[in-house]
Design a protein around this motif. Structure first.
Motif, PDB file in Angstrom:
ATOM      1  N   ASP A 148       0.826  -1.200   0.000  1.00  0.00           N
ATOM      2  CA  ASP A 148       0.000   0.000   0.000  1.00  0.00           C
ATOM      3  C   ASP A 148       0.863   1.255   0.000  1.00  0.00           C
ATOM      4  OD1 ASP A 148      -2.358  -1.362  -0.093  1.00  0.00           O
ATOM      5  OD2 ASP A 148      -2.755  -1.281   2.050  1.00  0.00           O
ATOM      6  N   PHE A 149       1.916   1.229   0.802  1.00  0.00           N
ATOM      7  CA  PHE A 149       2.827   2.373   0.849  1.00  0.00           C
ATOM      8  C   PHE A 149       3.512   2.566  -0.499  1.00  0.00           C
ATOM      9  CE2 PHE A 149       7.150   4.034   1.523  1.00  0.00           C
ATOM     10  CZ  PHE A 149       6.865   5.239   2.146  1.00  0.00           C
ATOM     11  N   ALA A 150       3.882   1.467  -1.153  1.00  0.00           N
ATOM     12  CA  ALA A 150       4.607   1.534  -2.422  1.00  0.00           C
ATOM     13  C   ALA A 150       3.710   1.902  -3.590  1.00  0.00           C
ATOM     14  CB  ALA A 150       5.292   0.188  -2.692  1.00  0.00           C
ATOM     15  N   GLY A 151       2.407   1.661  -3.466  1.00  0.00           N
ATOM     16  CA  GLY A 151       1.513   1.928  -4.576  1.00  0.00           C
ATOM     17  C   GLY A 151       1.767   1.008  -5.758  1.00  0.00           C
ATOM     18  N   VAL A 152       1.864  -0.281  -5.488  1.00  0.00           N
ATOM     19  CA  VAL A 152       2.218  -1.252  -6.531  1.00  0.00           C
ATOM     20  C   VAL A 152       1.009  -2.084  -6.948  1.00  0.00           C
ATOM     21  CG1 VAL A 152       4.652  -1.401  -5.914  1.00  0.00           C
ATOM     22  CG2 VAL A 152       3.000  -2.856  -4.722  1.00  0.00           C
ATOM     23  N   ALA A 153      -0.169  -1.495  -6.940  1.00  0.00           N
ATOM     24  CA  ALA A 153      -1.365  -2.250  -7.300  1.00  0.00           C
ATOM     25  C   ALA A 153      -1.265  -2.834  -8.700  1.00  0.00           C
ATOM     26  CB  ALA A 153      -2.605  -1.360  -7.186  1.00  0.00           C
ATOM     27  N   TYR A 354       6.146 -15.032 -15.284  1.00  0.00           N
ATOM     28  CA  TYR A 354       5.976 -14.841 -13.839  1.00  0.00           C
ATOM     29  C   TYR A 354       7.265 -14.314 -13.212  1.00  0.00           C
ATOM     30  CZ  TYR A 354       5.400 -15.805  -8.879  1.00  0.00           C
ATOM     31  OH  TYR A 354       5.361 -15.685  -7.519  1.00  0.00           O
ATOM     32  N   ASP A 355       8.404 -14.880 -13.608  1.00  0.00           N
ATOM     33  CA  ASP A 355       9.681 -14.429 -13.061  1.00  0.00           C
ATOM     34  C   ASP A 355       9.894 -12.943 -13.340  1.00  0.00           C
ATOM     35  OD1 ASP A 355      10.267 -16.902 -12.057  1.00  0.00           O
ATOM     36  OD2 ASP A 355      11.515 -17.522 -13.743  1.00  0.00           O
ATOM     37  N   THR A 356       9.560 -12.530 -14.555  1.00  0.00           N
ATOM     38  CA  THR A 356       9.730 -11.120 -14.919  1.00  0.00           C
ATOM     39  C   THR A 356       8.839 -10.227 -14.066  1.00  0.00           C
ATOM     40  OG1 THR A 356      10.307 -11.705 -17.201  1.00  0.00           O
ATOM     41  CG2 THR A 356       9.550  -9.459 -16.801  1.00  0.00           C
ATOM     42  N   ALA A 357       7.559 -10.618 -13.949  1.00  0.00           N
ATOM     43  CA  ALA A 357       6.626  -9.808 -13.161  1.00  0.00           C
ATOM     44  C   ALA A 357       7.006  -9.799 -11.686  1.00  0.00           C
ATOM     45  CB  ALA A 357       5.201 -10.336 -13.337  1.00  0.00           C
ATOM     46  N   ALA A 358       7.382 -10.968 -11.146  1.00  0.00           N
ATOM     47  CA  ALA A 358       7.751 -11.052  -9.733  1.00  0.00           C
ATOM     48  C   ALA A 358       9.023 -10.266  -9.447  1.00  0.00           C
ATOM     49  CB  ALA A 358       7.927 -12.511  -9.330  1.00  0.00           C
ATOM     50  N   SER A 359       9.970 -10.310 -10.358  1.00  0.00           N
ATOM     51  CA  SER A 359      11.213  -9.543 -10.171  1.00  0.00           C
ATOM     52  C   SER A 359      10.924  -8.059 -10.148  1.00  0.00           C
ATOM     53  CB  SER A 359      12.202  -9.881 -11.286  1.00  0.00           C
ATOM     54  OG  SER A 359      12.589 -11.235 -11.231  1.00  0.00           O
ATOM     55  N   GLY A 360      10.028  -7.604 -11.037  1.00  0.00           N
ATOM     56  CA  GLY A 360       9.652  -6.192 -11.034  1.00  0.00           C
ATOM     57  C   GLY A 360       8.986  -5.791  -9.729  1.00  0.00           C
ATOM     58  N   LEU A 361       8.137  -6.677  -9.200  1.00  0.00           N
ATOM     59  CA  LEU A 361       7.471  -6.384  -7.932  1.00  0.00           C
ATOM     60  C   LEU A 361       8.481  -6.364  -6.783  1.00  0.00           C
ATOM     61  CD1 LEU A 361       4.867  -5.874  -6.386  1.00  0.00           C
ATOM     62  CD2 LEU A 361       4.497  -8.344  -6.283  1.00  0.00           C
ATOM     63  N   THR A 362       9.442  -7.288  -6.804  1.00  0.00           N
ATOM     64  CA  THR A 362      10.483  -7.302  -5.772  1.00  0.00           C
ATOM     65  C   THR A 362      11.275  -6.005  -5.789  1.00  0.00           C
ATOM     66  OG1 THR A 362      10.677  -9.712  -5.844  1.00  0.00           O
ATOM     67  CG2 THR A 362      12.549  -8.489  -4.957  1.00  0.00           C
ATOM     68  N   ALA A 363      11.620  -5.555  -6.988  1.00  0.00           N
ATOM     69  CA  ALA A 363      12.386  -4.310  -7.108  1.00  0.00           C
ATOM     70  C   ALA A 363      11.583  -3.128  -6.567  1.00  0.00           C
ATOM     71  CB  ALA A 363      12.762  -4.072  -8.572  1.00  0.00           C
ATOM     72  N   ALA A 364      10.283  -3.095  -6.880  1.00  0.00           N
ATOM     73  CA  ALA A 364       9.450  -1.998  -6.398  1.00  0.00           C
ATOM     74  C   ALA A 364       9.311  -2.050  -4.877  1.00  0.00           C
ATOM     75  CB  ALA A 364       8.068  -2.073  -7.059  1.00  0.00           C
ATOM     76  N   ARG A 365       9.154  -3.252  -4.335  1.00  0.00           N
ATOM     77  CA  ARG A 365       9.054  -3.379  -2.882  1.00  0.00           C
ATOM     78  C   ARG A 365      10.357  -2.989  -2.197  1.00  0.00           C
ATOM     79  NH1 ARG A 365       5.863  -9.201  -3.098  1.00  0.00           N
ATOM     80  NH2 ARG A 365       3.746  -8.374  -2.835  1.00  0.00           N
ATOM     81  N   THR A 366      11.457  -3.396  -2.760  1.00  0.00           N
ATOM     82  CA  THR A 366      12.757  -3.058  -2.166  1.00  0.00           C
ATOM     83  C   THR A 366      12.963  -1.546  -2.140  1.00  0.00           C
ATOM     84  OG1 THR A 366      13.670  -5.174  -2.931  1.00  0.00           O
ATOM     85  CG2 THR A 366      15.240  -3.435  -2.333  1.00  0.00           C
ATOM     86  N   ALA A 367      12.657  -0.887  -3.267  1.00  0.00           N
ATOM     87  CA  ALA A 367      12.801   0.570  -3.325  1.00  0.00           C
ATOM     88  C   ALA A 367      11.856   1.252  -2.347  1.00  0.00           C
ATOM     89  CB  ALA A 367      12.544   1.049  -4.754  1.00  0.00           C
ATOM     90  N   GLY A 369      10.703  -0.053   0.386  1.00  0.00           N
ATOM     91  CA  GLY A 369      11.193  -0.328   1.728  1.00  0.00           C
ATOM     92  C   GLY A 369      12.247   0.681   2.160  1.00  0.00           C
ATOM     93  N   LEU A 370      13.122   1.032   1.253  1.00  0.00           N
ATOM     94  CA  LEU A 370      14.151   2.033   1.572  1.00  0.00           C
ATOM     95  C   LEU A 370      13.515   3.389   1.849  1.00  0.00           C
ATOM     96  CD1 LEU A 370      16.840   1.058  -1.101  1.00  0.00           C
ATOM     97  CD2 LEU A 370      16.884   0.585   1.355  1.00  0.00           C
ATOM     98  N   ARG A 391      14.122  -0.992   9.941  1.00  0.00           N
ATOM     99  CA  ARG A 391      14.445  -1.575   8.641  1.00  0.00           C
ATOM    100  C   ARG A 391      13.260  -2.389   8.112  1.00  0.00           C
ATOM    101  NH1 ARG A 391      17.745   1.604   8.375  1.00  0.00           N
ATOM    102  NH2 ARG A 391      20.023   1.397   8.277  1.00  0.00           N
ATOM    103  N   THR A 392      13.019  -2.231   6.838  1.00  0.00           N
ATOM    104  CA  THR A 392      12.053  -3.065   6.137  1.00  0.00           C
ATOM    105  C   THR A 392      12.827  -4.141   5.398  1.00  0.00           C
ATOM    106  OG1 THR A 392      10.582  -1.172   5.823  1.00  0.00           O
ATOM    107  CG2 THR A 392      10.186  -3.118   4.449  1.00  0.00           C
ATOM    108  N   GLN A 393      12.680  -5.364   5.811  1.00  0.00           N
ATOM    109  CA  GLN A 393      13.401  -6.479   5.190  1.00  0.00           C
ATOM    110  C   GLN A 393      12.524  -7.135   4.131  1.00  0.00           C
ATOM    111  OE1 GLN A 393      14.851  -9.195   8.154  1.00  0.00           O
ATOM    112  NE2 GLN A 393      16.550  -7.864   8.718  1.00  0.00           N
ATOM    113  N   VAL A 394      13.075  -7.183   2.935  1.00  0.00           N
ATOM    114  CA  VAL A 394      12.416  -7.869   1.824  1.00  0.00           C
ATOM    115  C   VAL A 394      13.293  -9.066   1.468  1.00  0.00           C
ATOM    116  CG1 VAL A 394      11.532  -7.686  -0.532  1.00  0.00           C
ATOM    117  CG2 VAL A 394      11.440  -5.698   0.999  1.00  0.00           C
ATOM    118  N   GLU A 395      12.823 -10.245   1.798  1.00  0.00           N
ATOM    119  CA  GLU A 395      13.603 -11.465   1.600  1.00  0.00           C
ATOM    120  C   GLU A 395      12.860 -12.416   0.666  1.00  0.00           C
ATOM    121  OE1 GLU A 395      15.849 -11.767   5.892  1.00  0.00           O
ATOM    122  OE2 GLU A 395      13.830 -12.598   5.712  1.00  0.00           O
ATOM    123  N   GLU A 396      13.639 -13.288   0.026  1.00  0.00           N
ATOM    124  CA  GLU A 396      13.050 -14.238  -0.912  1.00  0.00           C
ATOM    125  C   GLU A 396      12.211 -15.263  -0.153  1.00  0.00           C
ATOM    126  OE1 GLU A 396      14.311 -17.234  -4.582  1.00  0.00           O
ATOM    127  OE2 GLU A 396      15.820 -16.000  -3.578  1.00  0.00           O
TER     128      GLU A 396
END
Length: 548
Positions: A148-153, A354-367, A369-370, A391-396
């Motif tokens: 919600d904070f990231a706005g990644v709907a 799926y890998d492409t979409a999930a990787s993009g979501l991970t990158a958005a969440r990581t950013a 989180g910072l 700290r916001t930890q984003v782990e696999e």
């Protein structure tokens, strides 16, 4: 927004009617006065799990009514729609608890379940405090909070779609492989059965036609001899006799002076009828003529079709359909390897998407989180926790429809100290401030939700308590915040103030809540500053706090 709360015969509250307002609403009172009972009552009408026994001693039942404003577009409207309940400009929740433990709930005067209340409560109220296990302290909800904070709907929707496509491709491959394995297990049977059916090649309705032909030929063999004898008698003896009789009578006719004319006419007619009879008999004989081998062949095929039908436990007319079905399975077996390769390719493509979409979501969440870490750190400094680390930890994590990330909020209260889950590392006072800082950063996602803070200022005082109060007021600026507090600094920043008091009369304890005007607020804050004895110095300090 929570507009009204009515409580009847709950614990030590006999009757209480509260009208809450937008902005920062503060509730103060001595320890044990009943402030927590208000939260128990609100939680009860919202379907939260709480105390088992709520009915006031001596009462038959307890009742709580909560009234919320429900503007257009509020998330509660979706819950009401799913439950088949009407949604107007206001939402009235009512729940009753009887002495035997039965609980009954209504939404806008219609009965509903406790589950519906709980789903509604998630859109209406957030409770925060050091014992909060429903909101920010629940690690299961941290990923949704970060999203919600990231706005990644949009990114989240793409991952869900890619996961669904991946699951569908995996299912198609699995089913095809299972079907191929099953076909291979019965390959010998399929090939023999199809060969047998192909050789016989039965047609729909053929068994009935063969049976009719067989019975006709069997009947013909029995009656043809008699018909042939009749034909010989008619065509040889009868015809000759009639001809002779007619010739003899014609020779005698001239001397009979017309007496034989009728007989001669009758014989002429008889000759015509005899000719017709002979013709019909000949036609019948022609129809009954057949090669004896035809009967043998007909019987042989009829019995073969019936035997094959018994073998497959079906009617003869179902054999052509069985032939087509088994042939299709055999074709699928022969083409199986080629089809499996295509489905494997489809799954690989789905997994790559799926890998492409999930990787993009991970990158958005990581950013995000910072960004959240930086925002929370900025809020911690005024709360006298400038040395703490959030700290916001984003782990696999295992892949799923929400991506392949595990999100957790961790804290370290001092430099060099190990970090850990927010609900395990921080002390009571520290935890309250962490929660408040986080809520300030997440305030945008809470529009339309009434936030309740239960003694979130516990363990802090002075400038820190003032900072806590100012951030609560900031949260309440465009919404509604209810705070239960023992801090005069926080109470002084409230837009609306209620005092909770407990009294004993005739050995019966009751709790009351009083809305305070400006003069009464000064006295209450002075009491919070000085205790039971309110001094002039305390009143002066209270006036200074109220002046801001």
């Amino acid at each position: 927004m929570l507009r009204a709360l009515e409580i009847r015969d709950i614990l030590i509250i006999e009757r209480l009617d509260l009208a809450f307002q937008p902005g920062l609403n503060v509730l103060t009172g001595e320890t044990g006065a009943g402030k927590s009972i208000l939260l128990d009552a609100l939680g009860f009408v919202l379907g939260w799990r709480g105390r088992a026994e709520l009915v006031r001693n001596g009462a038959a039942q307890g009742e709580v009514i909560a009234v919320f404003d429900l503007p257009e577009g509020h998330a509660a409207r979706d819950v009401l729609d799913d439950a088949g309940l009407d949604a107007g400009p206001e939402l009235i929740l009512r729940r009753v608890n009887t002495t035997d433990g039965r609980k009954t709930a209504w939404v806008n005067d219609r009965r509903c379940s406790g589950e519906v209340l709980r789903r509604l409560s998630e859109t209406l109220v957030e409770l925060h405090g050091q014992h909060d296990d429903r909101g920010l302290l629940d690690p299961k909800g941290h990923r949704a909070i970060l999203d919600d904070f990231a706005g990644v709907a949009a990114e989240l929707s793409a991952v869900r779609a890619a996961w669904a496509a991946r699951a569908a491709a995996a299912k198609a491959l699995r089913e095809a492989e299972e079907a191929l394995d099953a076909a291979r297990a019965e390959e010998e049977f399929l090939r023999f059965a199809v060969k047998e059916l192909d050789e016989l090649a039965p047609e729909p309705g053929e068994e009935e036609a063969l049976d009719v032909a067989r019975r006709r030929m069997q009947a013909a063999a029995r009656i043809r001899e008699d018909i042939a004898k009749a034909h010989a008698a008619l065509s040889e003896g009868a015809e000759q006799n009639l001809t002779d009789a007619s010739r003899w009578l014609e020779g005698a006719a001239d001397g009979a002076e017309g007496a034989l004319d009728g007989a001669l006419a009758a014989l002429d007619r008889a000759m015509v009828e005899l000719g017709d009879a002979v013709s019909e008999v000949e036609t019948c004989l022609s129809g009954l003529s057949f090669d004896p081998s035809d009967l043998e062949n007909t019987e042989e095929r009829l019995f073969a079709i019936r035997a094959l039908a018994r073998k497959h436990q079906m009617t003869p007319d179902e054999l052509p359909e069985l032939r087509a079905s088994l042939s299709a399975r055999l074709d699928a077996l022969d083409r199986g390897a080629e089809g499996i390769d295509g489905l494997r390719s489809d799954l690989q493509e789905a997994e790559a998407a799926y890998d492409t979409a999930a990787s993009g979501l991970t990158a958005a969440r990581t950013a995000a989180g910072l960004r959240l870490d930086k925002a929370v750190s900025a809020e911690l400094a005024p709360l006298k926790m400038e040395r703490a680390v959030f700290r916001t930890q984003v782990e696999e994590a295992a892949p799923g429809p929400e991506g392949r990330d595990a999100v957790s909020f961790t804290v370290a209260t001092n430099p060099g100290a190990p970090s850990g889950p927010i609900n395990k590392i921080a002390s009571g006072g520290e935890l309250s401030r962490f929660l408040l800082a986080l809520k300030v950063c997440l305030a945008e996602r809470d529009r339309g939700v009434t936030m309740i803070f239960d003694e979130i200022d516990r363990g802090v005082g002075g400038a820190t308590a003032d900072a806590v109060g100012r951030r609560l007021a900031q949260l309440a600026a465009e919404g509604q915040v209810l705070v239960v507090t023992h801090s005069p600094q926080v109470a002084a920043l409230g837009a609306h103030h209620w005092r909770v008091e407990k009294s004993v009369a005739d050995e019966v304890t009751t709790s009351t809540v009083t809305a305070l005007d400006a003069g009464a607020r000064e006295g209450e804050i002075a009491r919070m500053l000085s205790g039971d004895t309110v001094t002039e110095e305390a009143r002066a300090a209270a006036r200074a706090l109220l002046a801001g």
